[in-house]
Design a protein around this motif. Structure first.
Motif, PDB file in Angstrom:
ATOM      1  N   PRO A  67      42.621  49.081  26.526  1.00 46.26           N
ATOM      2  CA  PRO A  67      43.322  48.325  25.569  1.00 46.26           C
ATOM      3  C   PRO A  67      44.806  47.562  25.968  1.00 46.26           C
ATOM      4  O   PRO A  67      45.174  46.510  25.631  1.00 46.26           O
ATOM      5  CB  PRO A  67      43.524  49.420  23.975  1.00 46.26           C
ATOM      6  CG  PRO A  67      42.486  50.304  24.173  1.00 46.26           C
ATOM      7  CD  PRO A  67      42.135  50.524  25.904  1.00 46.26           C
ATOM      8  N   ARG A  68      45.569  48.593  26.615  1.00 48.92           N
ATOM      9  CA  ARG A  68      46.830  48.165  27.344  1.00 48.92           C
ATOM     10  C   ARG A  68      46.312  47.017  28.279  1.00 48.92           C
ATOM     11  O   ARG A  68      46.971  45.954  28.337  1.00 48.92           O
ATOM     12  CB  ARG A  68      47.259  49.244  28.014  1.00 48.92           C
ATOM     13  CG  ARG A  68      48.870  48.860  28.345  1.00 48.92           C
ATOM     14  CD  ARG A  68      49.307  49.937  28.869  1.00 48.92           C
ATOM     15  NE  ARG A  68      49.458  51.165  27.888  1.00 48.92           N
ATOM     16  CZ  ARG A  68      49.987  52.380  28.336  1.00 48.92           C
ATOM     17  NH1 ARG A  68      50.420  52.490  29.544  1.00 48.92           N
ATOM     18  NH2 ARG A  68      49.866  53.171  27.491  1.00 48.92           N
ATOM     19  N   LEU A  69      45.372  47.273  29.083  1.00 51.45           N
ATOM     20  CA  LEU A  69      45.131  46.228  29.960  1.00 51.45           C
ATOM     21  C   LEU A  69      44.614  44.867  29.417  1.00 51.45           C
ATOM     22  O   LEU A  69      45.016  43.788  29.859  1.00 51.45           O
ATOM     23  CB  LEU A  69      43.804  46.638  30.908  1.00 51.45           C
ATOM     24  CG  LEU A  69      43.178  45.641  31.868  1.00 51.45           C
ATOM     25  CD1 LEU A  69      44.175  45.151  32.895  1.00 51.45           C
ATOM     26  CD2 LEU A  69      41.899  46.298  32.350  1.00 51.45           C
ATOM     27  N   GLN A  70      43.533  44.951  28.225  1.00 53.03           N
ATOM     28  CA  GLN A  70      43.396  43.833  27.724  1.00 53.03           C
ATOM     29  C   GLN A  70      44.530  42.964  27.188  1.00 53.03           C
ATOM     30  O   GLN A  70      44.764  41.706  27.308  1.00 53.03           O
ATOM     31  CB  GLN A  70      42.126  44.173  26.458  1.00 53.03           C
ATOM     32  CG  GLN A  70      40.955  44.641  27.005  1.00 53.03           C
ATOM     33  CD  GLN A  70      40.094  45.052  26.128  1.00 53.03           C
ATOM     34  OE1 GLN A  70      40.562  45.574  24.889  1.00 53.03           O
ATOM     35  NE2 GLN A  70      38.653  45.130  26.372  1.00 53.03           N
ATOM     36  N   ALA A  71      45.439  43.715  26.572  1.00 52.52           N
ATOM     37  CA  ALA A  71      46.785  43.119  25.944  1.00 52.52           C
ATOM     38  C   ALA A  71      47.494  42.376  26.937  1.00 52.52           C
ATOM     39  O   ALA A  71      48.116  41.359  26.778  1.00 52.52           O
ATOM     40  CB  ALA A  71      47.633  44.223  25.029  1.00 52.52           C
ATOM     41  N   PHE A  72      47.704  43.268  28.216  1.00 53.82           N
ATOM     42  CA  PHE A  72      48.188  42.419  29.269  1.00 53.82           C
ATOM     43  C   PHE A  72      47.572  41.228  29.690  1.00 53.82           C
ATOM     44  O   PHE A  72      48.311  40.171  29.738  1.00 53.82           O
ATOM     45  CB  PHE A  72      48.335  43.561  30.347  1.00 53.82           C
ATOM     46  CG  PHE A  72      48.936  42.942  31.695  1.00 53.82           C
ATOM     47  CD1 PHE A  72      50.378  42.680  31.632  1.00 53.82           C
ATOM     48  CD2 PHE A  72      48.119  42.604  32.716  1.00 53.82           C
ATOM     49  CE1 PHE A  72      50.901  42.089  32.784  1.00 53.82           C
ATOM     50  CE2 PHE A  72      48.891  42.221  33.765  1.00 53.82           C
ATOM     51  CZ  PHE A  72      50.301  42.131  34.041  1.00 53.82           C
ATOM     52  N   LEU A  73      46.521  41.365  29.940  1.00 50.94           N
ATOM     53  CA  LEU A  73      45.740  40.055  30.392  1.00 50.94           C
ATOM     54  C   LEU A  73      45.668  38.837  29.294  1.00 50.94           C
ATOM     55  O   LEU A  73      46.152  37.602  29.617  1.00 50.94           O
ATOM     56  CB  LEU A  73      44.230  40.504  30.635  1.00 50.94           C
ATOM     57  CG  LEU A  73      44.109  41.098  31.630  1.00 50.94           C
ATOM     58  CD1 LEU A  73      42.348  41.477  31.900  1.00 50.94           C
ATOM     59  CD2 LEU A  73      44.718  40.722  33.066  1.00 50.94           C
ATOM     60  N   ALA A  74      45.658  39.246  27.983  1.00 50.26           N
ATOM     61  CA  ALA A  74      45.915  38.129  26.864  1.00 50.26           C
ATOM     62  C   ALA A  74      47.198  37.822  26.817  1.00 50.26           C
ATOM     63  O   ALA A  74      47.580  36.533  26.814  1.00 50.26           O
ATOM     64  CB  ALA A  74      45.553  38.765  25.530  1.00 50.26           C
TER      65      ALA A  74
END
Length: 353
Positions: A67-74
Motif C-alpha cells: 500500500p505504501r509503494l502504491q501511494a508513493f507511485l501515485a
C-alpha cells in the motif's frame, strides 16, 4: 543495464545516463507495473542479476509495504516527483535495506515512466542508533552513580547482613558504571583487558545467586558443590558476567536444577554449568555464540552467550558447549591458571593469529 523491448530505440542514450549515476537507479513502466530498466549499481545494491530484474516488479522488492509503494507511485504521477524516506527494499537474500527513494516522472518515446533513484540509509540508521545508545548510556551512568552513593551509605549500617548486601550492591553498581564509561569513551561495547585478582569459584557463585533475583531463584535451584576449593586468577566482574549469563539462559530455557562445578589442571582452570533444561537445538549450534535475532533457547537476541564467549576469549580462555540433549546442557569455561596479565595477552594474540 537491462531494458524492455519498448525502449530499444533509446536504449543507448538511456543506458549511458543510467550508468553514470552513482546511486542505484530504476526505470519503472507504470502502465505495465514492471521494471523497464535498472543500472549496475541497482544490481549490486540488491544482489539481483540483470536477468532477475527482467522478471521482477517493484512489488517484488517492496512485498511488505505494497500500500505504501502504491501511494508513493501515485504521488509521483500526480506531483511529477516525490521523495520517500521510509521505504525498505528487499535484497536478493531476503534482508530489508532501509532506503530513501527519490522519483520523478519522465517521458520516453511518448510513454510515461518513473525514474527512481535509491540512497542506502543503513549507515545513517546505524549512526543514529549509536547516538541513541550513547545518550542512554550517559543517563544510565548518572543513575548508577546515585545508586552507588546509596550503597555506600548502607555499607555503614551496623547490621552485618545489611553490610554484606550493600557490598554486593556497590560491586554491581561499580560494574555497571565501568561498562557505561567504557561505551562513552570508545563509542562501542569492546571489552576492556581483564584486571586479574584471585578469588574462589564459590565467591562468584554467591554473587550470581544474589543477582539472579527472587523470581528466578523460585524457578530453579543453583548448586555449586566444591566451589570453595576452586581458585581463579581472573577478572572477577567478567567471570561474574559469564556465569550470570549462563545461569539466566538456563533458567529462561526452563531448567529447574543448575549445578556449577570446577576443577584445575596443570595450566588451566575449568568451570562447568550444567542444567536439566531442554538442551540446545541442533539448528543453532554452529552459531551458538553469535548474536542473532532469535536466541537458541530463550527467544531473546542471543546476546548473553555472545557476551560470555567474548569475555572468556578476553581472558585467553574459551567457552564451549560440552554436552546437550533432552536431559539438559553443559557449558564449559576454560581459563588460564595463575596467569599473569602478560600471559593472558599472549594467549589472546595467539588466538587472534
Amino acid at each position: 543495464m537491462i531494458f524492455s523491448d519498448e525502449l530499444s530505440k533509446t536504449q543507448d542514450a538511456t543506458a549511458r545516463l543510467f550508468e553514470e549515476l552513482y546511486d542505484p537507479a530504476f526505470l519503472i513502466d507504470v502502465d505495465h507495473g514492471c521494471f523497464a530498466g535498472a543500472n549496475a549499481a541497482a544490481c549490486r545494491y540488491l544482489g539481483y542479476s540483470s536477468d532477475d530484474f527482467q522478471r521482477l516488479t517493484p512489488a517484488d522488492i517492496h512485498p511488505h509495504e505494497i500500500p505504501r509503494l502504491q501511494a508513493f507511485l501515485a504521488q509521483v504521477r500526480r506531483e511529477g516527483r516525490w521523495v520517500a524516506d521510509d521505504l525498505s527494499c528487499r535484497a536478493q537474500g531476503g534482508s530489508l535495506l532501509p532506503a530513501q527513494v527519490r522519483a520523478s516522472c519522465i517521458r520516453i518515446d511518448n510513454r510515461e515512466y518513473i525514474l527512481a533513484i535509491v540512497r542506502d540509509r543503513q549507515e545513517e540508521q546505524l549512526a543514529e542508533l549509536g547516538r541513541s545508545i550513547r545518550k542512554v548510556t550517559h543517563d544510565l551512568r548518572n543513575t548508577m552513580v546515585a545508586s552507588q552513593l546509596m550503597g555506600d551509605r548502607l555499607a555503614r549500617h551496623p547490621d552485618p547482613l545489611v553490610q554484606r548486601s550493600a557490598e554486593m550492591i556497590r560491586r554491581s553498581v561499580r560494574r555497571s558504571v565501568r561498562m557505561c564509561e567504557a561505551m562513552l569513551e570508545v563509542g562501542n561495547a569492546r571489552e576492556r583487558a581483564p584486571q586479574l585478582e584471585r578469588f574462589t569459584l564459590d565467591d562468584v557463585v554467591e554473587e550470581a545467586r544474589a543477582a539472579i533475583g527472587p523470581e528466578e531463584v523460585a524457578r530453579a535451584s543453583l548448586q555449586a558443590p566444591g566451589a570453595d576449593a576452586v581458585v581463579l586468577d581472573a577478572d572477577f566482574d567478567q567471570i561474574f558476567r559469564i556465569l550470570l549469563n549462563l545461569v539466566r539462559n538456563a533458567v529462561a530455557a526452563g531448567a529447574r536444577q543448575i549445578q556449577v562445578q570446577g576443577g584445575q589442571h596443570a595450566d588451566t582452570v575449568w568451570v562447568e554449568v550444567a542444567d536439566d533444561g531442554p538442551g540446545v537445538p541442533d539448528t543453532v549450534r554452529d552459531e551458538l555464540f553469535v548474536e542473532k535475532r532469535t536466541a537458541p533457547r530463550s527467544g531473546g537476541a542471543g546476546l548473553g552467550l555472545a557476551i560470555a564467549w567474548e569475555l572468556a576469549r578476553n581472558h585467553g580462555g574459551a567457552l564451549t558447549l560440552k554436552e546437550s540433549g533432552p536431559e539438559g546442557a553443559v557449558f564449559r569455561l576454560t581459563l588460564p591458571r595463575s596467569a599473569s596479565p602478560e600471559a593472558v595477552l599472549d594467549r589472546l594474540r595467539q588466538s587472534e593469529g
